[in-house]
Scaffold this motif. Structure first.
Motif, PDB file in Angstrom:
ATOM      1  N   UNK A  55      72.209  -3.078  53.236  1.00 13.33           N
ATOM      2  CA  UNK A  55      71.678  -4.413  52.948  1.00 13.33           C
ATOM      3  C   UNK A  55      70.189  -4.485  53.258  1.00 13.33           C
ATOM      4  N   UNK A  56      69.775  -3.864  54.344  1.00 15.41           N
ATOM      5  CA  UNK A  56      68.351  -3.828  54.680  1.00 15.41           C
ATOM      6  C   UNK A  56      67.589  -3.046  53.621  1.00 15.41           C
ATOM      7  N   UNK A  57      68.149  -1.920  53.184  1.00 15.99           N
ATOM      8  CA  UNK A  57      67.506  -1.139  52.124  1.00 15.99           C
ATOM      9  C   UNK A  57      67.405  -1.930  50.823  1.00 15.99           C
ATOM     10  N   UNK A  58      68.458  -2.661  50.486  1.00 14.60           N
ATOM     11  CA  UNK A  58      68.452  -3.461  49.250  1.00 14.60           C
ATOM     12  C   UNK A  58      67.393  -4.548  49.311  1.00 14.60           C
ATOM     13  N   UNK A  59      67.291  -5.221  50.453  1.00 10.05           N
ATOM     14  CA  UNK A  59      66.249  -6.248  50.600  1.00 10.05           C
ATOM     15  C   UNK A  59      64.858  -5.630  50.520  1.00 10.05           C
ATOM     16  N   UNK A  60      64.693  -4.448  51.068  1.00 11.21           N
ATOM     17  CA  UNK A  60      63.404  -3.760  50.989  1.00 11.21           C
ATOM     18  C   UNK A  60      63.067  -3.411  49.548  1.00 11.21           C
ATOM     19  N   UNK A  61      64.054  -2.977  48.789  1.00 11.35           N
ATOM     20  CA  UNK A  61      63.830  -2.658  47.377  1.00 11.35           C
ATOM     21  C   UNK A  61      63.449  -3.910  46.586  1.00 11.35           C
ATOM     22  N   UNK A  62      64.074  -5.011  46.901  1.00 13.28           N
ATOM     23  CA  UNK A  62      63.753  -6.273  46.218  1.00 13.28           C
ATOM     24  C   UNK A  62      62.325  -6.699  46.542  1.00 13.28           C
ATOM     25  N   UNK A 100      50.860  -7.421  49.092  1.00 16.08           N
ATOM     26  CA  UNK A 100      52.088  -8.161  48.786  1.00 16.08           C
ATOM     27  C   UNK A 100      53.298  -7.498  49.435  1.00 16.08           C
ATOM     28  N   UNK A 101      53.386  -6.173  49.379  1.00  9.26           N
ATOM     29  CA  UNK A 101      54.533  -5.472  49.952  1.00  9.26           C
ATOM     30  C   UNK A 101      54.601  -5.664  51.467  1.00  9.26           C
ATOM     31  N   UNK A 102      53.478  -5.463  52.146  1.00  4.84           N
ATOM     32  CA  UNK A 102      53.491  -5.641  53.593  1.00  4.84           C
ATOM     33  C   UNK A 102      53.621  -7.112  53.986  1.00  4.84           C
ATOM     34  N   UNK A 104      55.374  -9.407  52.306  1.00  3.98           N
ATOM     35  CA  UNK A 104      56.798  -9.730  52.155  1.00  3.98           C
ATOM     36  C   UNK A 104      57.620  -9.087  53.260  1.00  3.98           C
ATOM     37  N   UNK A 105      57.272  -7.859  53.623  1.00  2.00           N
ATOM     38  CA  UNK A 105      57.978  -7.198  54.719  1.00  2.00           C
ATOM     39  C   UNK A 105      57.816  -7.982  56.008  1.00  2.00           C
ATOM     40  N   UNK A 106      56.583  -8.387  56.291  1.00  2.00           N
ATOM     41  CA  UNK A 106      56.306  -9.101  57.536  1.00  2.00           C
ATOM     42  C   UNK A 106      57.029 -10.445  57.576  1.00  2.00           C
ATOM     43  N   UNK A 107      57.042 -11.160  56.460  1.00  2.00           N
ATOM     44  CA  UNK A 107      57.645 -12.493  56.427  1.00  2.00           C
ATOM     45  C   UNK A 107      59.167 -12.427  56.363  1.00  2.00           C
ATOM     46  N   UNK A 108      59.713 -11.525  55.524  1.00  2.00           N
ATOM     47  CA  UNK A 108      61.146 -11.549  55.262  1.00  2.00           C
ATOM     48  C   UNK A 108      61.969 -10.494  55.984  1.00  2.00           C
ATOM     49  N   UNK A 109      61.392  -9.370  56.295  1.00  2.00           N
ATOM     50  CA  UNK A 109      62.200  -8.264  56.798  1.00  2.00           C
ATOM     51  C   UNK A 109      61.965  -7.896  58.240  1.00  2.00           C
ATOM     52  N   UNK A 110      60.860  -8.282  58.810  1.00  2.00           N
ATOM     53  CA  UNK A 110      60.542  -7.860  60.182  1.00  2.00           C
ATOM     54  C   UNK A 110      61.398  -8.501  61.186  1.00  2.00           C
TER      55      UNK A 110
END
Length: 110
Positions: A55-62, A100-102, A104-110
């Motif tokens: 699930x973490x990988x899928x969110x990262x791909x999105x 944009x990638x970092x 989104x990572x910082x806001x949504x995945x960190x």
């Protein structure tokens, strides 16, 4: 390793066949690589690491896909408006993809 090879080959072949069926034929390349590799990666992640890891990988791909869409839009906009060199515009705006990638990572995945 053999399992990875077989899953990857089957998924790539399925997407390639889908691309051959669709019109225009330029979709064949679109369906030939990235989606099939992503699905094979997710299938292997589920099999080896579990659903939560996948699930973490899928969110990262999105998030990566959204960042690529932002980059693509910016390149398209600059190219259409200012008629710049494709090489210069696309290379110059690579930082927008990274931002944009970092972001989104910082806001949504960190």
């Amino acid at each position: 390793m053999l399992f990875r090879f077989l899953i990857g080959g089957i998924v790539v072949s399925a997407f390639s066949a889908l691309g051959d069926v669709l019109k225009p034929k330029s979709f064949a390349g679109l369906f030939g690589a990235a989606p099939s590799v992503a699905l094979a990666t997710l299938a292997l992640a589920v099999a080896s690491e579990g659903i939560s890891y996948a699930a973490v990988e899928a969110r990262s791909m999105i998030c990566g896909a959204v960042a690529l869409a932002i980059y693509t839009y910016l390149v398209m906009f600059i190219m259409a408006r200012y008629k710049g060199s494709a090489l210069l515009v696309s290379a110059g705006l690579l930082s927008s993809w990274l931002l944009a990638a970092f972001g989104l990572w910082f806001v949504l995945l960190k």
